[in-house]
Enzyme design. Sequence first.
Site, PDB file in Angstrom:
ATOM      1  N   HIS A   1      -3.304   4.165   5.208  1.00  0.00           N
ATOM      2  CA  HIS A   1      -4.384   3.183   5.362  1.00  0.00           C
ATOM      3  C   HIS A   1      -5.704   3.796   4.884  1.00  0.00           C
ATOM      4  O   HIS A   1      -6.439   3.208   4.100  1.00  0.00           O
ATOM      5  CB  HIS A   1      -4.495   2.742   6.823  1.00  0.00           C
ATOM      6  CG  HIS A   1      -5.713   1.926   7.105  1.00  0.00           C
ATOM      7  ND1 HIS A   1      -5.869   0.644   6.625  1.00  0.00           N
ATOM      8  CD2 HIS A   1      -6.844   2.217   7.793  1.00  0.00           C
ATOM      9  CE1 HIS A   1      -7.055   0.183   7.011  1.00  0.00           C
ATOM     10  NE2 HIS A   1      -7.661   1.113   7.709  1.00  0.00           N
TER      11      HIS A   1
ATOM     12  N   ARG B   1       0.878  -1.189   0.000  1.00  0.00           N
ATOM     13  CA  ARG B   1       0.000   0.000   0.000  1.00  0.00           C
ATOM     14  C   ARG B   1       0.899   1.217   0.000  1.00  0.00           C
ATOM     15  O   ARG B   1       1.559   1.502   0.998  1.00  0.00           O
ATOM     16  CB  ARG B   1      -0.902  -0.055   1.234  1.00  0.00           C
ATOM     17  CG  ARG B   1      -1.407   1.294   1.675  1.00  0.00           C
ATOM     18  CD  ARG B   1      -2.535   1.183   2.649  1.00  0.00           C
ATOM     19  NE  ARG B   1      -2.222   0.619   3.958  1.00  0.00           N
ATOM     20  CZ  ARG B   1      -1.492   1.224   4.916  1.00  0.00           C
ATOM     21  NH1 ARG B   1      -0.941   2.395   4.720  1.00  0.00           N
ATOM     22  NH2 ARG B   1      -1.312   0.623   6.077  1.00  0.00           N
TER      23      ARG B   1
ATOM     24  N   TYR C   1       4.406   4.953  11.665  1.00  0.00           N
ATOM     25  CA  TYR C   1       4.698   3.536  11.931  1.00  0.00           C
ATOM     26  C   TYR C   1       5.529   2.846  10.853  1.00  0.00           C
ATOM     27  O   TYR C   1       5.837   1.671  10.966  1.00  0.00           O
ATOM     28  CB  TYR C   1       3.397   2.740  12.145  1.00  0.00           C
ATOM     29  CG  TYR C   1       2.402   2.834  10.996  1.00  0.00           C
ATOM     30  CD1 TYR C   1       2.517   2.012   9.889  1.00  0.00           C
ATOM     31  CD2 TYR C   1       1.363   3.746  11.041  1.00  0.00           C
ATOM     32  CE1 TYR C   1       1.608   2.096   8.851  1.00  0.00           C
ATOM     33  CE2 TYR C   1       0.447   3.846  10.007  1.00  0.00           C
ATOM     34  CZ  TYR C   1       0.580   3.020   8.910  1.00  0.00           C
ATOM     35  OH  TYR C   1      -0.314   3.112   7.878  1.00  0.00           O
TER      36      TYR C   1
HETATM   37  C1  TPP Z   1     -14.082  -6.797  12.393  1.00  0.00           C
HETATM   38  C2  TPP Z   1     -13.307  -5.519  12.306  1.00  0.00           C
HETATM   39  N1  TPP Z   1     -12.312  -5.292  13.198  1.00  0.00           N
HETATM   40  C3  TPP Z   1     -11.603  -4.153  13.133  1.00  0.00           C
HETATM   41  C4  TPP Z   1     -11.877  -3.204  12.167  1.00  0.00           C
HETATM   42  C5  TPP Z   1     -11.052  -1.919  12.092  1.00  0.00           C
HETATM   43  N2  TPP Z   1     -10.177  -2.023  10.910  1.00  0.00           N
HETATM   44  C6  TPP Z   1     -10.493  -1.429   9.748  1.00  0.00           C
HETATM   45  S1  TPP Z   1      -9.389  -1.736   8.546  1.00  0.00           S
HETATM   46  C7  TPP Z   1      -8.421  -2.654   9.581  1.00  0.00           C
HETATM   47  C8  TPP Z   1      -7.135  -3.290   9.083  1.00  0.00           C
HETATM   48  C9  TPP Z   1      -7.371  -4.313   8.041  1.00  0.00           C
HETATM   49  O1  TPP Z   1      -6.147  -4.687   7.478  1.00  0.00           O
HETATM   50  P1  TPP Z   1      -6.059  -5.677   6.259  1.00  0.00           P
HETATM   51  O2  TPP Z   1      -7.051  -6.776   6.411  1.00  0.00           O
HETATM   52  O3  TPP Z   1      -4.635  -6.069   6.099  1.00  0.00           O
HETATM   53  O4  TPP Z   1      -6.549  -4.814   4.999  1.00  0.00           O
HETATM   54  P2  TPP Z   1      -5.973  -3.456   4.403  1.00  0.00           P
HETATM   55  O5  TPP Z   1      -6.703  -2.342   5.126  1.00  0.00           O
HETATM   56  O6  TPP Z   1      -4.508  -3.426   4.616  1.00  0.00           O
HETATM   57  O7  TPP Z   1      -6.346  -3.467   2.973  1.00  0.00           O
HETATM   58  C10 TPP Z   1      -8.998  -2.722  10.857  1.00  0.00           C
HETATM   59  C11 TPP Z   1      -8.408  -3.443  11.986  1.00  0.00           C
HETATM   60  C12 TPP Z   1     -12.942  -3.473  11.282  1.00  0.00           C
HETATM   61  N3  TPP Z   1     -13.281  -2.623  10.302  1.00  0.00           N
HETATM   62  N4  TPP Z   1     -13.634  -4.647  11.356  1.00  0.00           N
END
Ligand code: TPP
Length: 339
Positions: free
Chosen positions: A247, A243, A256
């Site tokens: 985020h 990415r 970070y």
């Molecule tokens: C069940 C749940 N837990 C926590 C969150 C908060 N949250 C939003 S995005 C994220 C990180 C997700 O990372 P990843 O699966 O690697 O996907 P990326 O955002 O890097 O594409 C989190 C913890 C959420 N949306 N849903």
Amino acid sequence: MRTLISPDGIVTDRLPFTLEEMRRLYSDMIEARTYDHKCMALQRQGRLATYAPFEGQEAAQIGAAAALRSDDWVAATYRDAALMWRAGYPWSLLVAGRTGDERGGQPPEGVNVLPPSITVGGHMIHAVGLAWAEALNGSNRVALTSFGDGATSEGDFHEAMNFAAVFNTPTVFLCQNNGFAISYPRDEQTRSESIAMKAEGYGMPGFLVDGNDVAAVLEVVGSAVARARNGEGPTLIEALTYRLGPHTTSDDPGRYRDEDEAEGWRERDPLERVRLLLERADGWTPEWQGELQSRATELIEEAVAIAEALPQPTADEMLLRMYQQPTAPIREQLGEIGR
Ligand SMILES: Cc1ncc(C[n+]2csc(CCOP(=O)(O)OP(=O)(O)O)c2C)c(N)n1
């Protein structure tokens, strides 16, 4: 790791695609990046709510969608606009969804793409259910679900993978390992050497692919789709990517990660390697690039105009989409806004 085009645009294996196919993939990636940059700008102008950019992940998303048939299912995330668009979801609805308009989460009739999942991992089980239903109905449609490295720590990942393998559902699991789950690095997410290797424990094939190589992604996802369509069950694919942006628009990655690392990944830009390949094959000129860019800008501006011209949603449109019968809290909210 499967790679077909190196970062400097050299074909490392026999490329199973025509020059015209590569030009189409390149054009799609330009359109996707134009959308992504536009959304970042719109959010900064206060015209969109939070936005999760996908810059750097265009090859993983466009390559995967290009492997699907138009009636296959897609269940993806907040970061998957390029994948959803290439699978049939209009840009204008994706923009509308990001303004907070619930109508953006209503795919047009005949588009088998679910609204983006904000709940990390929750949609993987939907993809398995859809795939299972298609198999039970005797169709040969498949369902592809896309998710991040962080999502593999969710219980839903385990349930979806196990059920898919046990019931041999035609599901393709595409993990875009982009290095981080918000601020949490991939190495802290799991002690497995790779995400692809987790497939073995579920009894399905797992593949690692260069997620910045659109041709390799198309090839690997294409084989998984073919197996699923042929009754040979699910596959897990890890597309290794990065990415490049934050985020979301609420995030500051400088807190970070080392931004030199992000710069290093810019040298592995998924668009540039295809441009170099096309240029070498006499399939790219600066004039064509100019045409692609103007066309993409025009299409994205048009999509934004459509989304912004939608009349204000009614209370019904805001509140009555989720349940067949409104629940008590929803009836209460309808009462509060005078209905
Ligand atoms: C069940 C749940 N837990 C926590 C969150 C908060 N949250 C939003 S995005 C994220 C990180 C997700 O990372 P990843 O699966 O690697 O996907 P990326 O955002 O890097 O594409 C989190 C913890 C959420 N949306 N849903």
